[in-house]
Design a protein around this motif. Structure first.
Motif, short mmCIF file in Angstrom:
data_model
loop_
_atom_site.label_atom_id
_atom_site.label_comp_id
_atom_site.label_asym_id
_atom_site.label_seq_id
_atom_site.Cartn_x
_atom_site.Cartn_y
_atom_site.Cartn_z
N PRO A 133 0.75 -1.29 -0.03
CA PRO A 133 -0.12 -0.01 -0.04
C PRO A 133 0.94 1.36 0.06
CG PRO A 133 0.08 -0.82 2.16
CD PRO A 133 0.53 -2.01 1.28
N LEU A 134 0.08 2.45 -0.34
CA LEU A 134 0.71 3.62 -0.30
C LEU A 134 -0.20 4.85 -0.36
CD1 LEU A 134 2.88 4.83 -3.42
CD2 LEU A 134 0.68 3.53 -3.60
N ALA A 135 0.22 6.00 0.19
CA ALA A 135 -0.56 7.13 0.17
C ALA A 135 -0.35 8.24 -0.97
CB ALA A 135 -0.37 7.95 1.46
N ILE A 136 -1.36 8.58 -1.57
CA ILE A 136 -1.35 9.68 -2.62
C ILE A 136 -1.61 10.92 -1.84
CG2 ILE A 136 -2.04 10.25 -4.93
CD1 ILE A 136 -2.03 7.32 -5.82
N VAL A 137 -1.10 12.07 -2.14
CA VAL A 137 -1.33 13.10 -1.26
C VAL A 137 -1.66 14.14 -2.16
CG1 VAL A 137 -0.66 14.82 0.66
CG2 VAL A 137 0.00 12.50 0.76
N SER A 138 -2.69 14.88 -2.64
CA SER A 138 -2.86 15.87 -3.45
C SER A 138 -2.81 17.31 -2.89
CB SER A 138 -4.33 15.71 -4.11
OG SER A 138 -4.48 17.06 -4.87
N CYS A 139 -1.83 17.94 -3.38
CA CYS A 139 -1.57 19.56 -2.95
C CYS A 139 -2.19 20.69 -3.82
CB CYS A 139 0.03 19.39 -2.47
SG CYS A 139 0.66 18.02 -1.35
N ASP A 140 -3.19 20.34 -4.36
CA ASP A 140 -3.45 21.44 -5.23
C ASP A 140 -4.70 22.03 -4.70
OD1 ASP A 140 -1.95 21.43 -7.85
OD2 ASP A 140 -2.36 19.24 -7.80
N ASN A 141 -4.88 23.48 -5.22
CA ASN A 141 -5.99 24.12 -4.66
C ASN A 141 -7.24 24.08 -5.11
OD1 ASN A 141 -4.35 25.84 -2.86
ND2 ASN A 141 -3.38 27.22 -4.67
N ILE A 142 -7.85 22.73 -4.95
CA ILE A 142 -9.26 22.42 -5.37
C ILE A 142 -9.89 21.90 -4.00
CG2 ILE A 142 -8.80 22.18 -7.84
CD1 ILE A 142 -9.14 19.26 -7.42
N SER A 143 -11.11 21.82 -4.04
CA SER A 143 -11.54 21.29 -2.68
C SER A 143 -11.90 19.87 -2.78
CB SER A 143 -13.01 21.91 -2.20
OG SER A 143 -13.73 22.10 -3.27
N ALA A 144 -11.67 18.99 -1.66
CA ALA A 144 -11.71 17.96 -1.53
C ALA A 144 -10.76 17.03 -2.39
CB ALA A 144 -13.16 17.32 -1.74
N ASN A 145 -9.32 17.73 -2.47
CA ASN A 145 -8.66 17.26 -3.67
C ASN A 145 -8.27 15.84 -3.69
OD1 ASN A 145 -6.77 17.78 -1.34
ND2 ASN A 145 -5.64 19.42 -2.27
N GLY A 146 -8.13 15.20 -2.32
CA GLY A 146 -7.85 13.93 -2.32
C GLY A 146 -9.01 13.09 -2.97
N SER A 147 -10.19 13.15 -2.47
CA SER A 147 -11.27 12.63 -3.16
C SER A 147 -11.59 12.59 -4.50
CB SER A 147 -12.65 12.98 -2.39
OG SER A 147 -12.37 13.11 -0.92
N VAL A 148 -11.31 13.92 -4.99
CA VAL A 148 -11.62 14.17 -6.59
C VAL A 148 -10.29 13.27 -7.27
CG1 VAL A 148 -11.18 15.97 -8.36
CG2 VAL A 148 -12.45 16.55 -6.37
N LEU A 149 -9.27 13.15 -6.63
CA LEU A 149 -8.05 12.35 -7.49
C LEU A 149 -8.60 10.84 -7.46
CD1 LEU A 149 -5.50 12.71 -9.07
CD2 LEU A 149 -4.37 12.70 -6.67
N ARG A 150 -9.02 10.46 -6.33
CA ARG A 150 -9.33 9.09 -6.13
C ARG A 150 -10.36 8.85 -7.11
NH1 ARG A 150 -13.22 6.20 -3.32
NH2 ARG A 150 -12.55 4.24 -2.67
N ASP A 151 -11.39 9.44 -7.23
CA ASP A 151 -12.62 9.31 -8.20
C ASP A 151 -12.04 9.10 -9.80
OD1 ASP A 151 -14.23 9.32 -6.12
OD2 ASP A 151 -15.15 11.25 -6.69
N LEU A 152 -11.27 10.13 -9.99
CA LEU A 152 -10.49 9.95 -11.29
C LEU A 152 -9.62 9.19 -11.53
CD1 LEU A 152 -9.74 13.96 -11.54
CD2 LEU A 152 -11.33 12.85 -13.04
N THR A 153 -8.77 8.61 -10.58
CA THR A 153 -7.89 7.43 -10.55
C THR A 153 -8.71 6.14 -10.62
OG1 THR A 153 -6.28 8.79 -9.53
CG2 THR A 153 -5.82 6.36 -9.49
N LEU A 154 -9.62 6.10 -9.98
CA LEU A 154 -10.43 4.70 -10.16
C LEU A 154 -11.14 4.64 -11.37
CD1 LEU A 154 -11.87 4.27 -6.43
CD2 LEU A 154 -10.13 2.97 -7.52
N ALA A 155 -11.83 5.66 -12.05
CA ALA A 155 -12.49 5.69 -13.15
C ALA A 155 -11.52 5.32 -14.17
CB ALA A 155 -12.89 6.90 -13.52
N ALA A 156 -10.12 5.87 -14.16
CA ALA A 156 -9.06 5.58 -15.30
C ALA A 156 -8.65 4.20 -15.12
CB ALA A 156 -7.92 6.62 -14.98
N ALA A 157 -8.65 3.57 -13.79
CA ALA A 157 -8.12 2.35 -13.66
C ALA A 157 -9.00 1.33 -14.04
CB ALA A 157 -8.05 1.97 -12.14
N ASP A 158 -10.35 1.54 -14.17
CA ASP A 158 -11.48 0.69 -14.43
C ASP A 158 -11.39 0.60 -15.96
OD1 ASP A 158 -12.50 0.17 -11.93
OD2 ASP A 158 -14.10 1.54 -12.04
#
Ligand code: CS2
Length: 437
Positions: free
Chosen positions: A150-175
Motif C-alpha cells: 500500500p501507499l498514500a497519494i497526497v494531492s496538494c492542489d488548490n481544489i476542494s476535496a482534492n484527495g477525493s477528487v483525485l481518487r474518483d478520477l484515478t479509479l475511473a481511469a483504472a477501471d
C-alpha cells in the motif's frame, strides 16, 4: 568572493534514499512539501524523486544541481536563505517508465502531487479523463504488479476535496484499464486531502544574484517564498510517512473547513485583487491591496465568505489579520498576472462556491460576483490566451464568437454547471462587468 556551483559535489550530506515520489516539481512544491520534508527529517531518511508537471524546463537545471536549490524566505524586512536537500532526483513528466519504476519501488510510501487545478478537469469537448490520473494509474499498475504494497497519494492542489477528487478520477481511469487494478487501488491506496499554503512568486535574476552574493553559490533554480506556511492533511498513510507535524503540518479529521478558509479567503481574495487590480493598472498584490477601492472590495468579499464559514473553529479574525499582513509584504512583489493565469480552473474552487453559498442563503452574491465580472472583462483584453489559461480549448471558441452579455453568459456556463441559464446571475455579472470596464 569566489562562488561555487551548487551541486552534490559541494554538499556534505549524501543524497537521501527515495521514499516519496512527487509529480509536478515547480516552485510551489519546492517551497512547500520539499521544505516540510527537509525540516521534519533532519537526519535525511526521506528523499524525494521529482517529476515535472506542465513545464519540463526545471528538470535539467535541477538535475545538474543534484536536486539541490536555495529557498529564499522573503519577510517584510529581510531574506533568510537555506539550501534544501530533500529532492534527490528530478525527471521530466514524459519519463513515464521512470515514474512507474519510482512508484513501484518498495521503499516508496508516499506520492505527492502539485499539478495545478486545470489538471483535474476532464477535457471539455470529448469528456476524456485528464492526463494526470492516467499517468498515476500506469504507475500504480506497476506497483500492483511488483507486489510492493500500500501507499498514500497526497494531492496538494488548490481544489476542494482534492484527495477525493483525485481518487474518483484515478479509479475511473483504472477501471478502463484493468479489471483487478481498481479493486486493488480501492483497498490499498489511500488518497489524502490537503490544504496547502505558502505564497511563492516567480524567481527573478535578482534572486539568483542574491544567492550568489549571500551564499557564494551559483544556483540556477532558487525559489522565493513568504515566511508563512501552512499544511493541513486529512487521510490515512497505510505505509509510512515523514513526521511532517514536526515542521508544523496539522493532521485533521475533517478537511473541509480548513480548505474553504484558505481557498475562499486567501485564493479568492487573491483573484479579486488580480483581476480588479490589473484592470486598474496595478502590477502586484502589494500595489492592489494598498488601493483603497480594492481594499474595501476585499473586505466586503471576505465578510460575505466569512458568513458561510464555521467561524468558531477557524479563528477568522486572526486569519484575516494575518492575510492582510501577508498581502502587504512589499518585498514579495507577487505579480497579479501570476494569479490571473488559469482563471477558469481557479475560480471554480475559490469564488464559485462563495457565490453558491450566498445565493442559497438568499444573500446578494455581488461582493464575490465582482471577481467573476472582472475576470470576464480582463479576458476581453488578453492578447495571447494560450499564455494565460490552460483551458484555451474551452475559452477560445467563446471569446471568438460572442460578445457583451452573450459572452458573459457563455463564460458563466463554463464556470459552473447551469450558470449559463441563470438569468439573474448573468444580468448581475454583466452589469458589474460594464461598471468595471
Ligand atoms: C495564488 C496561489 O497564483 C494563485 O492563484 O492564489 O498560488 C496562492 O499564492 C497560494 O495558494 C498560496 O498558498
Amino acid at each position: 568572493m569566489t562562488s561555487v556551483r551548487l551541486d552534490r559535489s559541494s554538499w556534505a550530506a549524501p543524497p537521501r534514499p527515495v521514499r516519496i515520489v512527487h509529480i509536478g516539481v515547480g516552485n510551489f512544491s519546492r517551497a512547500h512539501q520539499a521544505w516540510y520534508t527537509a525540516r521534519a527529517d533532519p537526519t535525511g531518511a526521506w528523499g524525494i524523486a521529482g517529476f515535472t508537471g506542465r513545464s519540463a524546463a526545471v528538470a535539467d537545471t535541477l538535475s545538474r544541481q543534484g536536486g539541490l536549490y536555495t529557498l529564499i524566505e522573503r519577510g517584510p524586512d529581510l531574506d533568510r536563505l537555506e539550501v534544501i536537500d530533500s529532492i534527490c532526483e528530478v525527471r521530466p513528466a514524459s519519463d513515464l517508465a521512470d515514474l512507474a519504476a519510482a512508484v513501484a519501488a518498495a521503499p516508496t510510501s508516499v506520492v505527492t502531487l502539485t499539478v495545478t487545478e486545470a489538471a483535474y478537469a476532464p477535457a471539455p469537448a470529448s469528456g476524456a479523463l485528464p492526463a494526470v490520473p492516467d499517468r498515476l494509474v500506469t504507475a500504480l499498475a506497476a506497483r500492483f504488479d511488483a507486489g510492493a504494497g500500500p501507499l498514500a497519494i497526497v494531492s496538494c492542489d488548490n481544489i476542494s476535496a482534492n484527495g477525493s477528487v483525485l481518487r474518483d478520477l484515478t479509479l475511473a481511469a483504472a477501471d478502463r484499464r484493468r479489471p483487478l487494478l481498481g479493486a486493488w487501488i480501492d483497498a490499498e491506496v489511500s488518497f489524502v486531502s490537503t490544504s496547502v499554503d505558502r505564497i511563492t512568486p516567480r524567481t527573478t535574476e535578482d534572486d539568483r544574484r542574491l544567492v550568489q552574493s549571500e551564499l557564494a553559490l551559483v544556483d540556477d533554480a532558487p525559489v522565493v517564498c513568504e515566511p508563512f506556511t501552512d499544511w493541513v492533511l486529512c487521510g490515512e498513510f497505510p505505509a509510512d510517512r515523514p513526521h511532517w507535524e514536526d515542521a508544523g503540518a496539522r493532521f485533521v479529521s475533517d478537511i473541509e473547513p480548513w480548505e474553504r478558509r484558505k481557498l475562499w479567503l486567501l485564493n479568492g481574495g487573491h483573484s479579486l485583487l488580480a483581476y480588479r487590480g490589473l484592470l486598474r493598472g496595478h502590477a502586484t498584490v502589494y500595489d492592489a491591496v494598498g488601493d483603497h477601492t480594492l481594499g474595501a472590495a476585499l473586505e466586503r468579499f471576505w465578510d460575505l465568505a466569512e458568513r458561510h464559514l464555521p467561524a468558531a473553529e477557524l479563528d477568522l479574525n486572526v486569519y484575516r489579520r494575518d492575510l492582510k499582513r501577508r498581502f502587504a509584504n512589499s518585498r514579495i512583489g507577487y505579480p497579479l498576472t501570476q494569479i490571473a493565469a488559469d482563471g477558469l480552473g481557479k475560480l471554480r474552487s475559490r469564488v464559485v462556491p462563495v457565490i453558491e453559498a450566498a445565493t442559497e442563503a438568499g444573500e446578494s452574491p455581488e461582493p464575490a460576483l465582482q471577481v467573476i465580472a472582472a475576470w470576464v472583462q480582463w479576458l476581453e483584453n488578453v492578447p495571447d490566451l494560450a499564455a494565460v489559461d490552460a483551458s484555451t480549448d474551452e475559452l477560445r471558441p467563446v471569446l471568438r464568437t460572442t460578445g457583451g452579455e452573450d459572452r458573459t453568459r457563455a463564460l458563466l456556463g463554463l464556470l459552473a454547471p447551469g450558470w449559463g441559464s441563470r438569468d439573474e446571475l448573468v444580468t448581475a455579472t454583466e452589469r458589474l462587468r460594464i461598471d468595471l470596464s
